[in-house]
Motif scaffolding. Structure first.
Motif, short mmCIF file in Angstrom:
data_model
loop_
_atom_site.label_atom_id
_atom_site.label_comp_id
_atom_site.label_asym_id
_atom_site.label_seq_id
_atom_site.Cartn_x
_atom_site.Cartn_y
_atom_site.Cartn_z
N MET A 8 0.82 -1.22 0.00
CA MET A 8 0.00 0.00 0.00
C MET A 8 0.86 1.27 0.00
SD MET A 8 -2.94 -1.43 -0.26
CE MET A 8 -4.28 -0.33 0.14
N LEU A 9 1.63 1.42 -1.05
CA LEU A 9 2.42 2.63 -1.30
C LEU A 9 1.54 3.86 -1.06
CD1 LEU A 9 5.23 3.43 -2.58
CD2 LEU A 9 4.04 3.47 -4.78
N PRO A 10 2.06 4.91 -0.44
CA PRO A 10 1.21 6.08 -0.13
C PRO A 10 0.57 6.70 -1.37
CG PRO A 10 3.30 6.21 1.05
CD PRO A 10 3.42 5.06 0.08
N LEU A 11 -0.72 7.01 -1.26
CA LEU A 11 -1.41 7.71 -2.34
C LEU A 11 -0.71 9.04 -2.60
CD1 LEU A 11 -5.11 6.97 -1.37
CD2 LEU A 11 -3.75 5.88 -3.16
N GLY A 12 -0.70 9.46 -3.85
CA GLY A 12 -0.03 10.69 -4.23
C GLY A 12 1.43 10.49 -4.63
N THR A 13 1.99 9.31 -4.36
CA THR A 13 3.37 9.01 -4.75
C THR A 13 3.51 9.15 -6.26
OG1 THR A 13 3.69 7.47 -2.90
CG2 THR A 13 5.16 7.21 -4.79
N ILE A 14 4.58 9.78 -6.71
CA ILE A 14 4.85 9.91 -8.15
C ILE A 14 5.35 8.56 -8.66
CG2 ILE A 14 6.28 11.06 -9.91
CD1 ILE A 14 4.14 12.89 -8.68
N ALA A 15 4.85 8.16 -9.82
CA ALA A 15 5.23 6.87 -10.40
C ALA A 15 6.73 6.79 -10.62
CB ALA A 15 4.52 6.66 -11.74
N PRO A 16 7.39 5.82 -10.02
CA PRO A 16 8.82 5.64 -10.28
C PRO A 16 9.03 5.28 -11.76
CG PRO A 16 8.17 4.44 -8.30
CD PRO A 16 6.91 4.89 -8.99
N LEU A 127 -2.60 2.34 -9.80
CA LEU A 127 -3.26 3.21 -10.77
C LEU A 127 -2.80 4.64 -10.53
CD1 LEU A 127 -5.37 3.61 -13.04
CD2 LEU A 127 -7.09 3.88 -11.22
N PHE A 128 -2.21 5.24 -11.56
CA PHE A 128 -1.69 6.60 -11.49
C PHE A 128 -2.56 7.52 -12.33
CE2 PHE A 128 1.82 3.81 -10.56
CZ PHE A 128 2.44 4.43 -9.48
N ASP A 129 -2.72 8.76 -11.88
CA ASP A 129 -3.49 9.74 -12.64
C ASP A 129 -2.65 10.30 -13.79
OD1 ASP A 129 -1.82 11.75 -11.55
OD2 ASP A 129 -3.33 12.44 -10.12
N ASN A 130 -3.20 11.27 -14.51
CA ASN A 130 -2.48 11.81 -15.67
C ASN A 130 -1.32 12.72 -15.28
OD1 ASN A 130 -3.90 14.05 -14.86
ND2 ASN A 130 -4.97 14.35 -16.80
N GLN A 131 -1.15 12.97 -14.00
CA GLN A 131 0.01 13.70 -13.48
C GLN A 131 1.02 12.73 -12.85
OE1 GLN A 131 0.26 17.16 -13.94
NE2 GLN A 131 -1.47 16.62 -15.24
N ASN A 132 0.81 11.45 -13.07
CA ASN A 132 1.68 10.36 -12.58
C ASN A 132 1.66 10.21 -11.06
OD1 ASN A 132 2.33 10.24 -15.29
ND2 ASN A 132 4.36 11.11 -15.04
N ARG A 133 0.59 10.68 -10.42
CA ARG A 133 0.43 10.52 -8.97
C ARG A 133 -0.42 9.28 -8.68
NH1 ARG A 133 -0.92 16.19 -9.43
NH2 ARG A 133 -3.03 15.38 -9.48
N LEU A 134 -0.02 8.53 -7.65
CA LEU A 134 -0.75 7.32 -7.31
C LEU A 134 -2.15 7.66 -6.83
CD1 LEU A 134 -0.55 4.23 -7.08
CD2 LEU A 134 0.25 4.55 -4.73
#
Length: 184
Positions: A8-16, A127-134
């Protein structure tokens, strides 16, 4: 069959980011190369895991349903192929063909990508948004091998719909459950 929950990686994390070889095309791709215009689903799977075998048809249906709506889909296998030769890149290609996986199925030989995502099990969904945030990490649905609950993909489909249609996401998100990543 070992049962391991996702971290459960923190929400908002930028996609590595990564730069990995696709076993379907033999091309090498980064996250940026494969991301979708509306968001990107990254899933850690492998060829031999009974949890992956249980869900793979639903995963492929989800990919087919949502790629046309701007969701990029990327599968990654990070297992140690010395100890688990059934997860070798050659057999990844066969697995993809047998299961009609026509999205990239990348081989993470160094396991650095799995570590960057804090992937713990197969399947593990991000699942990442279009800004690459989790935006979502967790389970496909409540179905598991042998528990009698039919596959629906409801948790993941609900998250993708929320992302695409700018809706709030239900909480709490439940962790995925599967076989542990086979670390070197």
């Amino acid at each position: 069959m070992a049962r391991t929950e996702s971290t459960m990686l923190p929400l908002g994390t930028i996609a590595p980011d990564f730069y990995l070889k696709d076993t379907n095309s033999n091309d090498t791709f980064s996250f940026e190369d494969l991301k979708g215009s509306k968001g990107t689903l990254v899933l850690f799977i492998c060829n031999h895991c009974p949890f992956v075998h249980h869900v793979i048809q639903e995963v492929v249906m989800i990919a087919n349903d949502y790629r046309v709506m701007g969701i990029g889909v990327i599968a990654i296998s990070s297992n140690d192929v010395v100890k688990y030769p059934q997860d070798s890149p050659e057999l990844m290609t066969e697995f993809a063909l047998e299961n009609r996986i026509d999205f990239p199925y990348l081989y993470d030989e160094s396991q650095e990508t799995a570590k960057a995502y804090q992937a713990a099990c197969t399947p593990d969904f991000y699942l990442f948004d279009n800004q690459n945030r989790l935006f979502y990490r967790g389970q496909l649905d409540d179905s598991r091998p042998g528990n009698g609950i039919p596959l629906s993909g409801s948790d993941l489909r609900g998250a993708i719909d929320a992302l695409i249609y700018n809706r709030s996401l239900k909480e709490p998100q439940k962790p995925s459950l599967g076989c542990g990543i086979k670390w070197k």
